[in-house]
Design an enzyme around this catalytic site. Structure first.
Site, PDB file in Angstrom:
ATOM      1  N   ASP A 135       0.849  -1.186   0.000  1.00  0.00           N
ATOM      2  CA  ASP A 135       0.000   0.000   0.000  1.00  0.00           C
ATOM      3  C   ASP A 135       0.887   1.239   0.000  1.00  0.00           C
ATOM      4  OD1 ASP A 135      -2.444   1.299  -0.029  1.00  0.00           O
ATOM      5  OD2 ASP A 135      -2.578   1.422   2.142  1.00  0.00           O
ATOM      6  N   TYR A 137       1.246   5.745  -0.533  1.00  0.00           N
ATOM      7  CA  TYR A 137       0.879   6.996   0.141  1.00  0.00           C
ATOM      8  C   TYR A 137       1.022   8.104  -0.899  1.00  0.00           C
ATOM      9  CZ  TYR A 137       0.932   9.833   4.540  1.00  0.00           C
ATOM     10  OH  TYR A 137       0.656  10.674   5.603  1.00  0.00           O
ATOM     11  N   HIS A 142      -3.286  14.221   0.869  1.00  0.00           N
ATOM     12  CA  HIS A 142      -3.504  13.358   2.027  1.00  0.00           C
ATOM     13  C   HIS A 142      -2.295  13.392   2.961  1.00  0.00           C
ATOM     14  CE1 HIS A 142      -4.738   9.923   4.432  1.00  0.00           C
ATOM     15  NE2 HIS A 142      -3.639   9.267   4.096  1.00  0.00           N
ATOM     16  N   ARG A 151       2.333  16.825  12.946  1.00  0.00           N
ATOM     17  CA  ARG A 151       3.572  17.610  12.888  1.00  0.00           C
ATOM     18  C   ARG A 151       3.251  18.960  12.241  1.00  0.00           C
ATOM     19  NH1 ARG A 151       4.538  12.822  10.581  1.00  0.00           N
ATOM     20  NH2 ARG A 151       4.535  13.815   8.523  1.00  0.00           N
ATOM     21  N   GLU A 207     -10.568   4.215   3.984  1.00  0.00           N
ATOM     22  CA  GLU A 207      -9.663   4.957   3.113  1.00  0.00           C
ATOM     23  C   GLU A 207     -10.035   4.656   1.670  1.00  0.00           C
ATOM     24  OE1 GLU A 207      -5.581   5.750   5.650  1.00  0.00           O
ATOM     25  OE2 GLU A 207      -5.523   4.384   3.941  1.00  0.00           O
ATOM     26  N   GLU A 209      -9.341   4.337  -2.037  1.00  0.00           N
ATOM     27  CA  GLU A 209      -8.155   4.086  -2.852  1.00  0.00           C
ATOM     28  C   GLU A 209      -8.517   3.384  -4.157  1.00  0.00           C
ATOM     29  OE1 GLU A 209      -4.767   2.350  -0.964  1.00  0.00           O
ATOM     30  OE2 GLU A 209      -5.312   3.043   1.054  1.00  0.00           O
ATOM     31  N   ASP A 241      -9.014   0.635   2.344  1.00  0.00           N
ATOM     32  CA  ASP A 241      -7.993   0.243   3.316  1.00  0.00           C
ATOM     33  C   ASP A 241      -8.463   0.662   4.708  1.00  0.00           C
ATOM     34  OD1 ASP A 241      -5.559  -0.591   4.410  1.00  0.00           O
ATOM     35  OD2 ASP A 241      -4.669   1.383   4.151  1.00  0.00           O
ATOM     36  N   ARG A 245      -7.588   4.194  13.644  1.00  0.00           N
ATOM     37  CA  ARG A 245      -6.709   5.336  13.822  1.00  0.00           C
ATOM     38  C   ARG A 245      -6.087   5.418  15.214  1.00  0.00           C
ATOM     39  NH1 ARG A 245      -5.458   6.314   8.679  1.00  0.00           N
ATOM     40  NH2 ARG A 245      -7.248   7.029   7.440  1.00  0.00           N
ATOM     41  N   GLN A 248      -3.392   2.828  15.272  1.00  0.00           N
ATOM     42  CA  GLN A 248      -2.326   3.297  14.395  1.00  0.00           C
ATOM     43  C   GLN A 248      -1.465   4.362  15.070  1.00  0.00           C
ATOM     44  OE1 GLN A 248      -3.812   4.847  10.690  1.00  0.00           O
ATOM     45  NE2 GLN A 248      -1.793   5.200   9.821  1.00  0.00           N
ATOM     46  N   TYR A 252       2.513   3.159  15.183  1.00  0.00           N
ATOM     47  CA  TYR A 252       3.135   3.370  13.870  1.00  0.00           C
ATOM     48  C   TYR A 252       4.599   3.782  13.913  1.00  0.00           C
ATOM     49  CZ  TYR A 252       3.152   8.529  13.835  1.00  0.00           C
ATOM     50  OH  TYR A 252       3.400   9.844  14.080  1.00  0.00           O
ATOM     51  N   LYS A 261      -4.053  -1.796  10.324  1.00  0.00           N
ATOM     52  CA  LYS A 261      -4.494  -1.932   8.945  1.00  0.00           C
ATOM     53  C   LYS A 261      -4.560  -3.380   8.460  1.00  0.00           C
ATOM     54  CE  LYS A 261      -3.006   2.612   7.322  1.00  0.00           C
ATOM     55  NZ  LYS A 261      -4.169   3.024   6.518  1.00  0.00           N
ATOM     56  N   THR A 265      -8.975  -5.485   4.356  1.00  0.00           N
ATOM     57  CA  THR A 265      -8.958  -4.548   3.237  1.00  0.00           C
ATOM     58  C   THR A 265      -9.976  -5.065   2.233  1.00  0.00           C
ATOM     59  OG1 THR A 265      -6.609  -4.016   3.537  1.00  0.00           O
ATOM     60  CG2 THR A 265      -7.567  -3.544   1.376  1.00  0.00           C
ATOM     61  N   THR A 368      -4.662   6.716   0.113  1.00  0.00           N
ATOM     62  CA  THR A 368      -5.898   7.492   0.154  1.00  0.00           C
ATOM     63  C   THR A 368      -5.914   8.567  -0.933  1.00  0.00           C
ATOM     64  OG1 THR A 368      -6.019   7.156   2.534  1.00  0.00           O
ATOM     65  CG2 THR A 368      -7.365   8.919   1.619  1.00  0.00           C
ATOM     66  N   GLU A 382      -9.276  12.841   7.796  1.00  0.00           N
ATOM     67  CA  GLU A 382      -9.171  14.156   7.166  1.00  0.00           C
ATOM     68  C   GLU A 382     -10.518  14.874   7.132  1.00  0.00           C
ATOM     69  OE1 GLU A 382      -6.535  14.286   3.449  1.00  0.00           O
ATOM     70  OE2 GLU A 382      -7.127  12.190   3.604  1.00  0.00           O
TER      71      GLU A 382
END
Length: 434
Positions: A135, A137, A142, A151, A207, A209, A241, A245, A248, A252, A261, A265, A368, A382
């Site tokens: 998978d 990104y 996103h 961040r 998600e 995709e 997906d 959260r 995660q 992560y 995850k 799926t 995503t 999001e």
């Protein structure tokens, strides 16, 4: 890349009347492959309107030309892997022959009862055995949105615009549309203090995709040049997906997604070939002048000019309460695959650039699909901005993340003046408590 031909002619009509309806996902210009089961028997079929063409039955009736019979024999299998492994050219020839067979005026119309099966009478199976699943990104929007939540001073890591970011997913938990989604259990921790707890996720998310199936593979130790990548890609499907959260967020770092995850799926059952998508190619993402150009192994003039796909993607949501009240699904996201920063060919080329051997039936997720507007954000993380801006549903309900009983439906379609609209079908999953 695939050139336009007679199979894309918008005036082409089928003797299967439902395929001529303007709103169908499966006109004769599409002809996606999938696997259906009836009376305990699974085999390969082609979607046409609200019917499925049984390719094995066409072989038995002698309705396919000699030039494609060897290719069509692969459709006697219970999975698409053997057909995928033959490569783009044999599959392209078979699709063209099926287009002729299904065209208005074809004598095959007299065999309709023996070669067509109504979709409503069958169960759709996994289209292929997925040996490996990766998978990516690939959406800049996103990545920037999610990064800014965690961040705010440095949302996008310095490698993002140089390298397609991905991770190795769990192939065994990929399921076909309609399969229930059990709320996963895992470790979570609130805040920065105290010990984590184990329990069901409270922040279950979808998600939106696209998935791309590998066709012809490459030998271990070899690479796939960007100009050859599409020869190794069989077709696309919708892919959800599902993500926990809160699990995660705790797990992560430093190695990325794991249990958040790997629980499930979901993919759509029909694989739309790149030949069907030929009229809907688009330029790759237009990078700003100050942004770095892709490194040479990830760039070609052809990829820059037409490496993108103009696919519109939607997410619909219904709650248990909404279904009981007969409410129509609520659209919670609508975006375009043209917003992706990296093309599917770049994902394939990068994946094999270290000598990794890709095999027929391997599945690559795009990551995503999100755009620049709130409505085009492709997940609830999001869309509700980490739960702080819940979505309103009919009857007074709100959603920050998914509740038990919620049903998520992904849809995708392609439209362009001068060509027939084609669709990817649906990818559906309903959340159930353990």
């Amino acid at each position: 890349m695939t050139a336009l031909d007679a199979t894309h002619d918008q005036t082409l009509r089928s003797w299967v009347e439902s395929a001529n309806e303007p709103t169908t996902d499966f006109p004769i210009q599409n002809l996606p492959f999938g696997v259906f089961a009836r009376d305990g028997r699974a085999t390969v079929g082609v979607a046409i309107g609200d019917q499925i063409l049984d390719v094995s039955a066409c072989l038995d009736a002698g309705l396919l030309p000699a030039s494609v019979r060897a290719t069509a024999e692969a459709c006697r299998d219970t999975l698409l892997n053997r057909l995928m492994a033959l490569g783009r050219e044999p599959a392209r020839a078979l699709r063209a022959a099926i287009s002729v067979l299904l065209s208005h005026g074809s004598p095959a119309a007299g065999s309709a009862s023996s070669i067509l099966v109504p979709m409503k009478d069958v169960a759709m199976e996994m289209p292929a055995h997925v040996g490996d699943y990766s998978d990516f990104y690939a959406s800049l929007y996103h990545a920037t949105n999610v990064g800014s939540m965690f961040r705010p001073d440095n949302p996008l890591l310095p490698n993002y615009k140089w390298i397609p970011i991905g991770y190795h997913g769990r192939a065994s938990s990929i399921v076909v549309s309609g399969t229930e989604v059990h709320r996963p259990i895992g470790q979570t921790r609130d805040g920065n203090d105290g010990a984590p707890v184990v329990g069901q996720t409270k922040r279950l998310d979808y998600e939106l995709e696209l998935g791309v199936f590998v066709g012809r593979g490459n030998a271990r130790g070899s690479t796939i040049a960007i100009g050859e990548a599409e020869d190794h890609m069989f077709g696309v499907c919708l892919l959800n997906d599902w993500s926990a959260r809160d699990i995660q967020a705790w797990e992560y770092q430093p190695l990325g997604p794991f249990l958040a995850k790997s629980f499930v799926t979901t993919i759509s059952p029909w694989v739309v070939t790149f030949d069907a998508l030929a009229p809907f190619r688009a330029p790759a993402f237009q990078r700003a002048p100050e942004e770095p150009a892709p490194l040479p192994y990830l760039e070609s003039l052809e990829n820059a000019n037409a490496g993108g796909l103009n696919v519109t993607l939607e997410v619909l949501l219904t709650s248990e309460k909404m279904r009981a009240a007969g409410e129509t699904p609520v659209q919670v996201s609508k975006g375009s695959f043209t917003d992706m920063y990296w093309t599917l060919a770049q994902l394939v080329t990068h994946h094999a650039s270290n000598g990794c051997d890709l095999r027929a039936g391997d599945l690559l997720g795009s990551g995503t699909v999100s755009g620049s507007t709130k409505e085009s954000r492709g997940c609830l993380l999001e869309r509700t901005w980490r739960g702080s801006e819940p979505i309103e549903l009919p009857g007074g309900e709100t959603r920050a993340f998914l509740a038990d009983g919620d049903e998520v439906t992904l849809r995708g379609y392609c439209e362009r003046d001068g060509y027939r609209r084609i669709g990817l079908g649906q990818c559906v999953g309903r959340v159930v408590a353990r």
